[in-house]
Design a protein around this motif. Sequence first.
Motif, short mmCIF file in Angstrom:
data_model
loop_
_atom_site.label_atom_id
_atom_site.label_comp_id
_atom_site.label_asym_id
_atom_site.label_seq_id
_atom_site.Cartn_x
_atom_site.Cartn_y
_atom_site.Cartn_z
N SER A 395 -4.17 -0.88 -4.49
CA SER A 395 -4.61 0.51 -4.19
C SER A 395 -3.47 1.80 -4.52
CB SER A 395 -5.36 0.87 -2.93
OG SER A 395 -4.32 0.53 -1.89
N THR A 398 4.28 1.39 -2.63
CA THR A 398 4.87 2.25 -1.62
C THR A 398 5.92 2.90 -2.23
OG1 THR A 398 6.39 0.46 -1.39
CG2 THR A 398 4.32 0.45 -0.17
N GLU A 439 0.39 -1.67 -2.32
CA GLU A 439 -0.59 -1.07 -1.20
C GLU A 439 -1.82 -1.80 -1.62
OE1 GLU A 439 -0.37 2.88 -1.09
OE2 GLU A 439 1.46 3.07 0.16
N ASN A 442 -8.22 -1.11 1.97
CA ASN A 442 -8.73 0.28 1.91
C ASN A 442 -7.74 1.20 2.58
OD1 ASN A 442 -10.32 2.36 2.66
ND2 ASN A 442 -12.05 1.33 3.29
N GLN A 443 -7.48 2.19 1.65
CA GLN A 443 -6.25 3.14 2.05
C GLN A 443 -6.89 3.91 3.14
OE1 GLN A 443 -4.93 4.73 -1.56
NE2 GLN A 443 -2.93 4.38 -0.93
N ARG A 446 -6.54 1.60 6.79
CA ARG A 446 -5.08 1.16 7.05
C ARG A 446 -4.63 0.28 5.78
NH1 ARG A 446 -2.23 -3.49 10.10
NH2 ARG A 446 -4.22 -4.69 9.43
N SER A 447 -3.57 0.82 5.28
CA SER A 447 -2.89 0.18 4.12
C SER A 447 -2.30 -1.28 4.36
CB SER A 447 -2.05 0.85 3.40
OG SER A 447 -2.54 1.92 2.71
N ASN A 448 -2.35 -2.13 3.65
CA ASN A 448 -1.64 -3.53 3.71
C ASN A 448 -0.41 -3.54 2.80
OD1 ASN A 448 -3.51 -4.46 5.91
ND2 ASN A 448 -4.83 -5.26 4.56
N TYR A 449 0.65 -4.18 3.18
CA TYR A 449 1.74 -4.17 2.22
C TYR A 449 1.95 -5.56 1.80
CZ TYR A 449 2.80 0.48 4.30
OH TYR A 449 2.90 1.72 4.98
#
Length: 1007
Positions: A395, A398, A439, A442-443, A446-449
Amino acid sequence: MPRRRKTPREFVEERVPAPPHAAGVQEFALAGAAADAPSAGPAGRRGGRRSATIRSRPRQQQQQQAGGEEEVVVAAAQRPQGAAAPATTLEAVLLPAVADQEEQQLLLLQGAAAADPPGPSPPVSSKTLRFPLRPGKGRIGQKCMIKANHFFAQLQQFPDYKDLHQYDVSITPEVTSRAVNRAVMEQLVKLHRESSLGQRLPVYDGRKSMYTAGALPFEFKEFRIFLQQSQEESLQVDDAPKRSFKVVIKFAARADLHHLGQFLAGHQADAPQEALQVLDIVLRELPTHRYVPVGRSFYSPNLGMRKSLGDGLESWRGFYQSIRPTQMGLSLNIDMSSTVFIEPKPVLEFIHDLLHKDLTRSLTDSDQVKIKKVLKGVKVEVTHRGSMRRKYRISGLTNQATKYLQFPVDEEGSMKSVIDYFRETYGYIIRHPELPCLEVGNQQQRSNYLPIEVCKIVEGQRYSKRLTERQITALLRVTCQRPKDHEQDILQTVHHNAYHHDPYAQEFGIHISAQLAQVEARILPAPRLKYHDTGREKECLPKVGQWNMMHKKMVNGGVVNYWACLNFSRNVQENYVRSFCFELAQMCQTSGMDFQIEPFVPVRSVRPEHSSRALLQLCDEVKRRTEGKGLDLLIAILPDNNGALYGDLKKQCETNIGVVSQCCLTKHVFRMSKQYLANVALKINVKVGGRNTVLVDALTRRMPLVSDIPTIIFGADVTHPHPGEDLSPSIAAVVASQDWPEVTKYAGLVCAQAHRQELIQDLFQTWVDPQKGLCTGGMIRELLISFRRATGQKPLRIIFYRDGVSEGQFYQVLLYELDAIRKACASLEPDYQPPVTFVVVQKRHHTRLFACNHNDNRTTDRSGNILPGTVVDSKICHPTEFDFYLCSHAGIQGTSRPAHYHVLWDENNFSADGLQSLTNNLCYTYARCTRSVSIVPPAYYAHLAAFRARCYMDPDAVSDSVSSMTSGFGASGQSVVSRRTNRMGGDASIRSLPPLKDNVKKVMFYC
C-alpha cells in the motif's frame, strides 16, 4: 416548408428546435446561396433535392428487390448532374421492415406522436435505433481467397430441457477477488456436482452469475463451503481470510438459443447478447483455470519464452479469444498477444533493476516516489518464515528508514523497533536498516511494516502502468511476427487448447473447428495520383501501396522565405547542422517548394534548458529584420532522448510565438539519408500550406458521392491518458477537409474533456454571453464555417469517420454525436441539414488476414502480408449490418492489421463499392509519406492532433474554473477558438488548452 431531418435522439425523445443563430450565420447562409446552384442545395432549402413527401425506400426493401444493386445504379444515372443521392430516411433505418404499407404508416404516426410527449422526455433507448443494413456486397477488385483467424463454432441442437439457464450466486463473506470466488465455486462443484447439482457442470463468471446447460434440480439452495488454508494462502492477498463461505444459488433466467439462430440467419435485428455472453463464458472457463486471465486474453510463462524488458518487467506470451456472430454463423476469434508482467523476484533486486543504483545507501526522495508509483498495489510474499509464505498487497513505502521505525505493542503505548521485533520473533537480522519498509495491508486500520529484503514479488501480476520508450521498443520486438509464423502460432494455440476435449464446451454442446476460415476477398485497385506538371512524372500509379518522389514535384509547393535552425543537441557540431540544413533545403526545392537555400539567420546552438528564451530572442530578431513578417519555419535539432523538450518546443511555437516547426533527431542528422530528407520535405510542405499530391479522380470529378456536390469529410478521435494518470483529462480532436473537390487539406480542433470521457463533448455547445445572450459554437460548427470560407461553397454532404469507439459504445456515440452534428448545422441556417454518413474506424481488434499461399508473390507483398487494397465484406463480417475489413497498407514488419469500418448511419446511401473504394483511395492521400496508410487519413490526422494537444497540457496546472478552451487549427485561416462550459456534472475541473496562434491555424502543422 420542407421538414428538417430528425436525429436518432429526436426520433426517440422530442423534436429539438433549431438553436439561436450566432453572428456568422447570415454570412454563411448568404454566401452559400450565392455560390450554390439550386439543384445542389441542401435538403429542406428552396430548390433542394427533396420535398417533405418524397422519401427514399428503406434499404431493407432495396435488398429484397431482384437485382437491387443494379437498380440503385440506374436510379443514380437518371439523377440530374450535381444532385446528391437520395438520403435514407430516418424512419427507414429506425423501423424494422414492414410488409404492409398501411401498417408502416401507422407506426410512423405513432412514432411522431411519441416524439412530443408532455412533460420530461423519456430516456433514450438504443433498442429503437437500427444501424444500416448491408447494401449488398462489393464487386470492384480482383477476387481472391484468403484465411482469417476465425474458427467456426457449431452449437449442438439441444432439446428444450437443456436450454441455457442463469443462476444468481451470492458468496458470504463477500470478497473482491475473482480468484477467491472461483476457488469457492470450484470446491462447490467438486463436492456437489453428482448430488445437488444433478450432474450438471456449470460455468461461473467470477462475480454474481452461474450458467448451466439445462435446469438444476432446485431453484434456490444454500451451501456451506470450506477452503483449505493452502487454497486461501495461494489466493488471498490480505491477512487471514474467513475459512467458511456461505453460497446461495438462485434461479434467475432462461436464455433461449432460438433467438441467436434467428439473428445469425438475418431474421432478427438485435443480437441476443445474453446468449453470446454465456457462450463466451463457457469457452473461457477452462483457460481461466489454466492461465492468468487479462481482459479477454490469457497469459502464461509456459505459452512462450518470457522476455525481459528491463527495469524489473518482462513480457509473457498469450492468446486472445472471443466468440462473435458473423455471416458464417458463430466464430471463435483467436489471436496471439503479449503483455507486460512484473518479474517474480526479491523486491530488493527489483528496486536495484528499477533505479540502476547501489542500494547500500539511503534512498533519495525522488527514488522513493518512483518506487511507490511502481510497487503500489503489487502482491508480495514473505521469505523469512520458512514454508509459511503469507501474501500481502503493498500500500505504500515508509518515509523513515527501517532502523528508525517503531510500532506500539500494547494498549499502554509501549513501543518496539522493527529491527528488534524481527530479531526476537523470527531470529532474523535485518541487513539493510538504511532502507525504508514496505507498508502492507489496510492503511485505514493499521499499517504493517515489512522490510524490503524479506519480500518477494508474487508471480503472475500484470503491469498496467506506463512503459518507457525502451520498454515499448523491446515489447514490439518480441511481438513482431511474420504472417506465416503468426498463423502457425494461432493454429498451435487452437491445437493446444483442444476444444474438442474441453469438458465445459462438451457440456454446452459447442464444437470449435480446428481450421482457419477461408474467406473470399477482393483487391481494390490503387488510385492514380496527380503531381505538378513541371515534373517529369505528372501522374503516378502506386505499386503495392507505395511510390516515391523521384521525377515528381509537389502538386502545390509551399513557400518558405524566412527560416532558421536551432541546435539543441550537444553531440552535433554546427558544421554538421549547416550541412544537414543545406541538404534539407535542396530536397525541399527539388520536391517543388519555393524554399530559400540559406537560413535567414545563422544556425544557433542552444542548451535545452534555455529553449524558451532562445526561441523568443530568435523570433523577435527575425520579426524585427523582416518588418513584422516573422519566421515561416523553424527547424530544431533535438537529442535522441529529449524528454519533455519536444513537447515544450511545440507548445511554445504553436501557442505562444506563432511559427510552425520541424523537429529532427540527432541520429537522422548524422545519417542524412535521401529518403528521410524527402519525407521531412513532405511534412514541411503541408505545414507551410502546400499540398503534396491529390487524387486524379478528385480533380476530374469522378469520386462517387464526393465529387458531385460540395462534400466535407470529418475525422474524429479521443485519446485517453495513460493508466495511472488519474487526474489527466482526455483529449478530443476533430479534423475536417477544407478543399473540395481535392479533399486533401484538413483543418482541426482539439479540446480537453473529462477523464476517460469517450463522447466528444464540444461538437456542439451553447453558452450565455453577458452582452450577446445565448450563443452557439462548437467544433462542428466552426469547421463548417471554415470550409465555407476556404472553398467558397457550403458543404452539402457530410462523411464522418470516427476513430476509437468500441462496439459497446456504438449506440451511445451515435446518439450523442450525430445529434450534435444536426444541431451544429441547424445553428448556421434554418433547415440546413446535409445528409450524414457516420462510420466508425476500428484498429484495436484481433482479426488478422493471411494469404492462402505465403509463397505466392501474386497475393502477398515483400513482408509476406496480403496485398494493400484487400477488402473483406463477407463471412467474417456482421450478419446483417454494413461493415467491412480493409487492409489498405503494405506490411513492413510483422503481420498487417486490417482496419474495420462499421457504418452506423448512412443518409447518403453508399453502396458497398462506393464506400470501400472511397476509403481505400483516401488512404493514398496521407501527407507524411509516399505510402498508403492503414486507416483513413482524416481519422489518422485526428489522432495526431489529439496527441499533439497533449503537449499543450500543463501537468501541474488544473483549471480553477468550470470552463476550458477549445484550440483550433486549420486551413481556413480564421480563428476557430471557442469557449465551452463544463457540462460533465460534478465539481471535477478540466485543465484548459492554450489557444493556438492564428497563423498556425492556417496549416496542417500537426503532421
